[in-house]
Motif scaffolding. Structure first.
Motif, mmCIF file in Angstrom:
data_model
loop_
_atom_site.group_PDB
_atom_site.id
_atom_site.type_symbol
_atom_site.label_atom_id
_atom_site.label_comp_id
_atom_site.label_asym_id
_atom_site.label_seq_id
_atom_site.Cartn_x
_atom_site.Cartn_y
_atom_site.Cartn_z
ATOM 1 N N PRO A 120 2.001 3.532 -3.684
ATOM 2 C CA PRO A 120 1.032 4.397 -4.390
ATOM 3 C C PRO A 120 0.613 5.616 -3.572
ATOM 4 O O PRO A 120 0.398 6.686 -4.131
ATOM 5 C CB PRO A 120 -0.167 3.474 -4.649
ATOM 6 C CG PRO A 120 0.082 2.238 -3.902
ATOM 7 C CD PRO A 120 1.532 2.149 -3.602
ATOM 8 N N PHE A 144 -13.335 -0.281 -0.421
ATOM 9 C CA PHE A 144 -13.106 0.718 -1.468
ATOM 10 C C PHE A 144 -14.148 1.845 -1.394
ATOM 11 O O PHE A 144 -13.820 3.024 -1.436
ATOM 12 C CB PHE A 144 -13.157 0.050 -2.845
ATOM 13 C CG PHE A 144 -12.873 0.979 -3.987
ATOM 14 C CD1 PHE A 144 -11.571 1.271 -4.363
ATOM 15 C CD2 PHE A 144 -13.911 1.580 -4.690
ATOM 16 C CE1 PHE A 144 -11.302 2.130 -5.411
ATOM 17 C CE2 PHE A 144 -13.645 2.449 -5.742
ATOM 18 C CZ PHE A 144 -12.340 2.713 -6.099
ATOM 19 N N ASP A 156 1.377 9.364 -5.093
ATOM 20 C CA ASP A 156 0.261 10.258 -5.411
ATOM 21 C C ASP A 156 0.211 11.471 -4.489
ATOM 22 O O ASP A 156 -0.232 12.544 -4.899
ATOM 23 C CB ASP A 156 -1.067 9.488 -5.379
ATOM 24 C CG ASP A 156 -1.237 8.651 -6.635
ATOM 25 O OD1 ASP A 156 -0.470 8.862 -7.582
ATOM 26 O OD2 ASP A 156 -2.133 7.781 -6.670
ATOM 27 N N ALA A 172 -7.514 -1.087 -2.724
ATOM 28 C CA ALA A 172 -7.697 -2.332 -3.469
ATOM 29 C C ALA A 172 -6.486 -3.248 -3.270
ATOM 30 O O ALA A 172 -6.634 -4.468 -3.100
ATOM 31 C CB ALA A 172 -7.901 -2.039 -4.947
ATOM 32 N N LEU A 173 -5.295 -2.642 -3.261
ATOM 33 C CA LEU A 173 -4.070 -3.434 -3.100
ATOM 34 C C LEU A 173 -3.960 -4.030 -1.701
ATOM 35 O O LEU A 173 -3.367 -5.099 -1.516
ATOM 36 C CB LEU A 173 -2.839 -2.566 -3.383
ATOM 37 C CG LEU A 173 -2.621 -2.165 -4.833
ATOM 38 C CD1 LEU A 173 -1.424 -1.235 -4.955
ATOM 39 C CD2 LEU A 173 -2.422 -3.414 -5.691
ATOM 40 N N LYS A 214 -7.182 5.236 -2.872
ATOM 41 C CA LYS A 214 -8.133 4.275 -3.442
ATOM 42 C C LYS A 214 -7.407 3.081 -4.083
ATOM 43 O O LYS A 214 -7.820 1.943 -3.909
ATOM 44 C CB LYS A 214 -9.053 4.971 -4.454
ATOM 45 C CG LYS A 214 -10.121 5.805 -3.769
ATOM 46 C CD LYS A 214 -11.277 6.101 -4.682
ATOM 47 C CE LYS A 214 -10.991 7.319 -5.520
ATOM 48 N NZ LYS A 214 -12.167 7.741 -6.283
ATOM 49 N N VAL A 215 -6.336 3.395 -4.811
ATOM 50 C CA VAL A 215 -5.543 2.302 -5.393
ATOM 51 C C VAL A 215 -5.027 1.412 -4.267
ATOM 52 O O VAL A 215 -5.119 0.181 -4.324
ATOM 53 C CB VAL A 215 -4.353 2.865 -6.204
ATOM 54 C CG1 VAL A 215 -3.402 1.746 -6.608
ATOM 55 C CG2 VAL A 215 -4.848 3.600 -7.427
ATOM 56 N N GLY A 272 -6.562 9.561 -4.920
ATOM 57 C CA GLY A 272 -6.267 8.607 -5.989
ATOM 58 C C GLY A 272 -5.404 7.482 -5.447
ATOM 59 O O GLY A 272 -5.712 6.296 -5.617
ATOM 60 N N GLY A 273 -4.327 7.858 -4.757
ATOM 61 C CA GLY A 273 -3.426 6.873 -4.174
ATOM 62 C C GLY A 273 -4.103 6.039 -3.098
ATOM 63 O O GLY A 273 -3.910 4.824 -3.020
ATOM 64 N N CYS A 309 0.821 -1.225 0.000
ATOM 65 C CA CYS A 309 0.000 0.000 0.000
ATOM 66 C C CYS A 309 0.846 1.263 0.000
ATOM 67 O O CYS A 309 0.412 2.319 -0.445
ATOM 68 C CB CYS A 309 -0.887 0.057 1.249
ATOM 69 S SG CYS A 309 -2.166 -1.168 1.266
#
Lengths: 273, 271
Positions: free
Chosen positions: B148, B249, B152, B200-201, B196-197, B193-194, B145
């Motif tokens: 990202p 998410f 970002d 998921a990760l 949220k990515v 943005g980071g 995590c």
């Protein structure tokens, strides 16, 4: 063309007798990333009178914006010095209002809070200035928009908010870096005449950068024409057109003559072919 | 005042309408998938250990409900811990990197270097360091995590308009104020943005940890169901897992809506 209307003046206009801003032998050299020196501005002398409206026109890269930043004390001069009110500028000079081509409104603030940014950035209590902020917004026709977000406004309205922000603390001078450059032609004309009204009323000293020759002629007492690479004052032109001016001035012979004169200078410099 | 209320109401109903429409399409696509799935099994007669019928999956989830809930809890704890730790470390480091060129030169290369190693390749090392269980899961989640969010956040903090800094300085603002009042709020959209990515990760990280070093969690259940050829349970756990990941998410997305309602990405329903 009646030659007597257009005269090229040295820095001895009637208003510059009581100069607010004195630019004295100023040069600015930047060092590029490859260590190469770039002369942005060379040997510039200029006196801007109290309450004068002075425009600077010139091709891209002539150091117009550099000059503005030097006056605001955001950049250090390489040579020469700048005095405001007789005192040498040394570090940011904050008793002024700044306006840019981009309105720089913050999306996360309401219109009113954007105007009050002026206070927040200075660490002042914004509550005391809320009344004036509302009054300013009203004066530019934005009453009722105080609680809107910038994205709900048109480009012209946004630039008006930016102008209110610059005027909030009633600074004696305004530095404007192509403030209307991004607006459509009609909005632009409206903003120009609004700015003139404001200037007429408050007698602030305005240093105004533009690419538009007719805008410069319409607004200014004097026009500084600059040449590029290195940036230099090429000529200073008096605009002896009676005030107050309205939009019909643009159709007059004297207006056309001055526009023509400036355009000729640009042609001589090879900016326009 | 009344006008304001009316605006709020119309906003709300626009949102509500959006929600109903979304739910309808989600339901429709679910029904289509289930019907196709059932038809596939019926027509081609797949054996249950390759492709169980949808109903068998449902029964399997019901039968193992207690175990699934318990292990889903373990996975969630690992996801949350790893994610929160990543945020807590990544954001300040990003801020330091933006503020100081020295810190950037010092930290950025090793940061990129750790990123170039596949996280799964580090897992055996984590087992040696943290042992079998929660710590290793959290470590893998954290690591996956972290990057990202750092990247970002840096991008967000750097994307401030230079003219805005000029404007603030002409108002005499010290750089601390420029940072807090202009840079940081301006960085939030990119930061999310980071986030949220990474959300998921995070689930991927926890699952990876569970595959290699755990005897609990949904990842462990998946492995053992696979060993027992219990394909119905496998499918069931996969569905539970994806629901969990979606909840996580959307929770982050909700936080985003609350924190930056002013951003372009959040305006679609309002306009």
């Amino acid at each position: 063309m009646p030659a007597d209307i257009i005269q090229t003046s040295a820095s001895t206009s009637s208003k510059s007798a009581d100069a607010l801003i004195e630019i004295d032998g100023v040069g600015k050299t930047f060092t590029g990333q490859d260590g190469e020196n770039i002369i942005a501005l060379e040997d510039t002398d200029l006196k801007i009178g109290r309450g004068e409206f002075l425009s600077i026109v010139g091709p891209s890269g002539c150091g117009k914006s550099t000059l503005l930043n030097l006056v605001a004390g955001l950049l250090e001069t390489t040579r020469g010095e700048i005095r405001i009110d007789g005192e040498q500028v040394n570090g940011p000079y904050t008793d002024l209002g700044f306006a840019f081509q981009s309105d720089l409104l913050l999306d996360w603030r309401t219109v009113l809070r954007n105007v009050l940014l002026q206070c927040d950035m200075r660490g002042m209590d914004s509550k005391q200035h809320t009344g004036r902020a509302r009054k300013l917004l009203k004066s530019v026709g934005l009453e009722g928009f105080e609680d809107k977000r910038p994205f709900e406004l048109s480009g012209g309205m946004r630039q008006r908010v930016a102008l209110c922000r610059a005027l909030l603390l009633d600074p004696p001078m305004l530095l404007m870096d192509e403030p209307f450059g991004a607006l459509d032609a009609l909005t632009r004309e409206q903003m120009q005449s609004d700015l003139l009204d404001m200037w007429q009323e408050t007698q602030k000293t305005v240093l105004f950068i533009t690419h538009s020759i007719s805008e410069a002629v319409y607004l200014s007492d004097r026009i500084v024409v600059m040449s590029a690479r290195p940036g230099k004052v090429r000529e200073i032109i008096d605009v002896d057109i009676d005030r107050p001016r309205d939009l019909s001035v643009r159709d007059s012979a004297e207006f056309g003559a001055i526009v023509h004169r400036v355009r000729l200078l640009f042609q001589e410099m090879g900016v326009i072919h | 005042m009344a006008e304001k209320e009316a605006k709020k109401l119309s906003l709300w109903s626009a949102n509500a309408r959006g929600w109903h429409v979304d739910a309808f399409w989600m339901f429709l696509s679910l029904v289509i998938v289930l019907v196709l799935w059932e038809a596939l099994v019926a027509v081609f007669g797949f054996p249950a250990h390759l492709l169980p019928r949808p109903l068998a999956v449902v029964y399997s989830v019901i039968d193992h409900w207690g175990t699934i809930v318990e292990n889903a809890g373990d996975t969630t704890v690992a996801v949350m811990l790893g994610y929160v730790l990543a945020v807590v470390f990544a954001v300040p480091i990003a801020i330091l990197i933006v503020i100081s060129p020295q810190v950037e030169r010092l930290l950025y290369p090793p940061l990129v270097a750790t990123q170039s190693i596949p996280k799964i390749a580090l897992a055996p090392l984590f087992i040696v360091w943290f042992g079998f269980g929660l710590e290793t899961k959290v470590a893998v989640t954290f690591l996956i995590c972290f990057f990202p969010i750092v990247v970002d956040t840096i991008v967000g903090l750097r994307s401030i308009d230079p003219s805005l800094i000029q404007l603030a300085r002409s108002m005499g603002a010290p750089s601390s104020r420029v940072f807090l009042k202009l840079r940081l709020p301006g960085a939030l959209p990119s930061m999310f943005g980071g986030l949220k990515v990474a959300s998921a990760l995070a689930v991927v990280g926890a699952l990876t940890g569970e595959y290699i070093a755990s005897d609990s969690g949904l990842g462990y259940i998946l492995l053992s169901a696979s060993g027992e050829m219990n394909t119905a349970l496998l499918f069931g756990v996969l569905i539970v897992l994806s629901v969990l990941a979606m909840i996580f998410f959307y929770a982050i997305e909700l936080l985003e809506k609350l924190l930056i309602p002013w951003h372009v990405s959040q305006r679609s329903h309002a306009q």
